[in-house]
Design an enzyme around this catalytic site. Structure first.
Site, mmCIF file in Angstrom:
data_model
loop_
_atom_site.group_PDB
_atom_site.id
_atom_site.type_symbol
_atom_site.label_atom_id
_atom_site.label_comp_id
_atom_site.label_asym_id
_atom_site.label_seq_id
_atom_site.Cartn_x
_atom_site.Cartn_y
_atom_site.Cartn_z
ATOM 1 N N CYS A 1 6.274 4.547 9.063
ATOM 2 C CA CYS A 1 6.867 3.769 7.961
ATOM 3 C C CYS A 1 8.312 4.094 7.618
ATOM 4 O O CYS A 1 9.125 3.182 7.485
ATOM 5 C CB CYS A 1 6.015 3.956 6.713
ATOM 6 N N LYS B 1 8.233 -1.614 -2.464
ATOM 7 C CA LYS B 1 7.620 -0.849 -1.366
ATOM 8 C C LYS B 1 8.705 -0.239 -0.469
ATOM 9 O O LYS B 1 8.671 0.955 -0.152
ATOM 10 C CB LYS B 1 6.691 -1.769 -0.562
ATOM 11 N N GLU C 1 0.848 -1.202 0.000
ATOM 12 C CA GLU C 1 0.000 0.000 0.000
ATOM 13 C C GLU C 1 0.882 1.250 0.000
ATOM 14 O O GLU C 1 1.834 1.328 0.752
ATOM 15 C CB GLU C 1 -0.908 -0.027 1.240
#
Ligand SMILES: NC(=O)c1ccc[n+]([C@@H]2O[C@H](COP(=O)([O-])OP(=O)(O)OC[C@H]3O[C@@H](n4cnc5c(N)ncnc54)[C@H](O)[C@@H]3O)[C@@H](O)[C@H]2O)c1
Ligand SMILES: O=c1ccn([C@@H]2O[C@H](COP(=O)(O)OP(=O)(O)O[C@H]3O[C@H](CO)[C@@H](O)[C@H](O)[C@H]3O)[C@@H](O)[C@H]2O)c(=O)[nH]1
Length: 472
Positions: free
Chosen positions: A282, A226, A171
């Site tokens: 993150c 990612k 995501e």
């Protein structure tokens, strides 16, 4: 022909699982989407009649949930039931940095992922497509495959065994713009080795994402992309922050430099905003993970290169706090410092790895008294963030830090203001009133370069802006 998906389950109702599944349900009314979590309080909040009480604050999310919830979007704690029913299962649980054992402080902790895999293997009675939505180290799909195929009541190898296809679908949403990002993603990335399983997931996204924006790759490229995307984004922030310090020494203005380089189409204007340091759940976690992976393959130069992004970020937070102490005549002991903002960026109530936490910790070590105002973050969360650091006991944190719900209360009789989040409302305050309320000289340390320097100077403030300097 790919299988048509009619029932989706998502394990993990957090910042990613909640908004992502809400948008899938909104855009695919023919698909039943059940989001499950072991955290009962979180699920209750997702089911709250009052949409203001959803556990994740994101602009526009309340409207999406209102449209789909109860129609084809459900939030539940019945994990087994949802796994059993679904043809496609997203795993969207947390993957924090390991705090123990091998890889402590660097590697991603995959224990929650493994628990999900074992639970899916135990419950599944028919074939499932398992989708990695969490951010995972490259080659995690291999571990998932091994668990899914070797455990459970009908292991895949055996006759009549359940077949699992594993896809990577990282995501890329950013908090604060999650709904916007999900509605119109730059790209959706799907990695896998079974074309039918890939197509089944492509078909879900194709309800609203143009085909050109849906990229398919092998599973390892998808997993690694990612981590790479976050490393590149964070690197830009550290690069501009490194230059912000040089700007302060030389009289250059980092915002002007950013504009000047950002107009070069090869560089581009985004992610060039100097700040007190990047935060969020993150960037740091994913870069540390990348560094760990590089080291584990013996790629020490690669590891050192990326680690520098984190070191620069730590430096930026420290030097911002240190500048406050130096400017306030080398001591903040017993002085009231008003914090405007605690969230790691505007338009979110998330505080994970927020620069504010580390700046506060530094100043508390210098015996400052901090009063925090943030439009979306709760008092409970602010104390939890400080307690988590374990620098001092809980009683001391509550003695030294006060949380208020009014910016004017926060700044009343303060020696200095520190702007830690770029909330829009900060610009619109009655700064004359704030000046009148504060002790003199009234210092403002703007760690987000959001305030109007000339206007504030005219009121009488001593102002420091990150990447621009001043304040003595
Ligand atoms: N936050 C972001 O903006 C963002 C964006 C992209 C990717 N990611 C990645 O997505 C993943 C999830 O992040 P998040 O921010 O949503 O985390 P989060 O902590 O907000 O949510 C994770 C949820 O999973 C639940 N959970 C954990 N183990 C479970 C289990 N066995 N069964 C059921 N529920 C379980 C937890 O209770 C929690 O509510 C992470 O890997 C993260 O790196 C996050
Ligand atoms: O020019 C900039 C841009 C960002 N930041 C800071 O960087 C941090 C991260 O910001 P942002 O990336 O906007 O938010 P996140 O929600 O952390 O999103 C990142 O991390 C997510 C989790 O992996 C990814 O999905 C997103 O694509 C990626 O942008 C925040 O503290 C920002 O204030 C700056 O200081 N300057």
């Amino acid at each position: 022909m790919s299988k048509k998906i009619t029932k989706i389950c998502c394990i993990g109702a957090g910042y990613v699982g909640g908004p992502t599944m809400a948008v899938i349900a909104q855009k695919c009314p023919d698909v039943k989407v059940t989001v499950v979590d072991i955290n009962e309080k979180r699920i209750a909040a997702w089911n709250d009649e009052d949409l203001g009480k959803l556990p994740v604050y994101e602009p526009g999310l309340d409207k999406v949930v209102e449209e789909a919830r109860g129609r084809n979007l459900f939030f539940s704690t019945e994990v087994d039931k949802a796994i059993d029913e679904a043809e496609m299962i997203f795993i969207s649980v947390n993957t924090p940095t390991k705090t123990y054992g091998k890889g402590k402080g660097m590697a991603a902790d995959l224990k929650f992922i493994e628990l999900c895999a074992r639970q899916i293997a135990r419950v599944a009675k028919d074939d499932k497509i398992v989708v990695e939505k969490s951010t995972l180290p490259v080659r995690t799909a291999q571990a998932l495959k091994s668990i899914l195929h070797n455990t459970g009541s009908s292991p895949a190898g055996k006759e009549g065994g359940v077949q699992f296809d594993i896809l990577s679908n990282p995501e890329f949403l950013a908090e604060g713009t999650a709904v916007e990002d999900l509605h119109a993603p730059d790209r959706v990335l799907i990695g896998g080795d079974n074309p039918e399983a890939i197509q089944a997931l492509v078909d879900v996204y194709a309800h609203w994402v143009p085909a050109a924006n849906i990229l398919t790759t092998n599973v390892w490229s998808s997993e690694l992309s990612k981590l790479t995307a976050n490393a590149f984004l964070a690197q830009r922030v550290s690069s501009i922050n490194a230059l912000s310090e040089l700007c302060e020494k030389t009289g250059a203005d980092v915002n002007e430099v950013a504009r000047a380089i950002g107009t070069d189409s090869r560089i581009g204007p985004k992610f060039l905003k100097a700040s007190v340091g990047f935060g969020g759940s993150c960037f740091q976690k994913d870069i540390l993970n990348l560094v760990y992976i590089a080291k584990s393959y013996g790629l020490h130069e690669v590891a050192d290169y990326w680690e520098q992004v984190i070191l620069m970020n730590d430096h930026q937070k420290r030097r911002f706090a240190d500048n406050i102490v130096t400017t306030l005549y080398n001591t903040v002991s017993g002085k009231k410092i008003a914090f405007l903002g605690w969230a790691f960026k505007k338009d979110t109530n998330d505080t994970r790895e927020s620069a504010a936490i580390h700046v506060a910790d530094y100043l508390l070590n210098e015996q400052a008294e901090i009063v925090v105002y943030d439009p979306k973050v709760t008092e409970e969360q602010i104390y939890a963030d400080l307690d988590y650091l374990n620098t001092r006991d809980e009683k001391e944190n509550r003695k030294l830090v006060t949380v208020v719900n009014d910016p004017y209360k926060a700044t009343d009789e303060a020696h200095a203001i520190a702007v830690l989040t770029e909330w829009d409302e900060f610009r619109a305050y009655d700064w004359q009133r704030i000046y009148d309320l504060m002790l003199k000289p009234s210092f403002v340390f703007d760690g987000r370069a959001v305030l109007d320097r000339e206007k504030l100077k005219n009121f009488g403030f001593e102002i420091y802006i990150i990447g621009v300097g001043s304040c003595g």
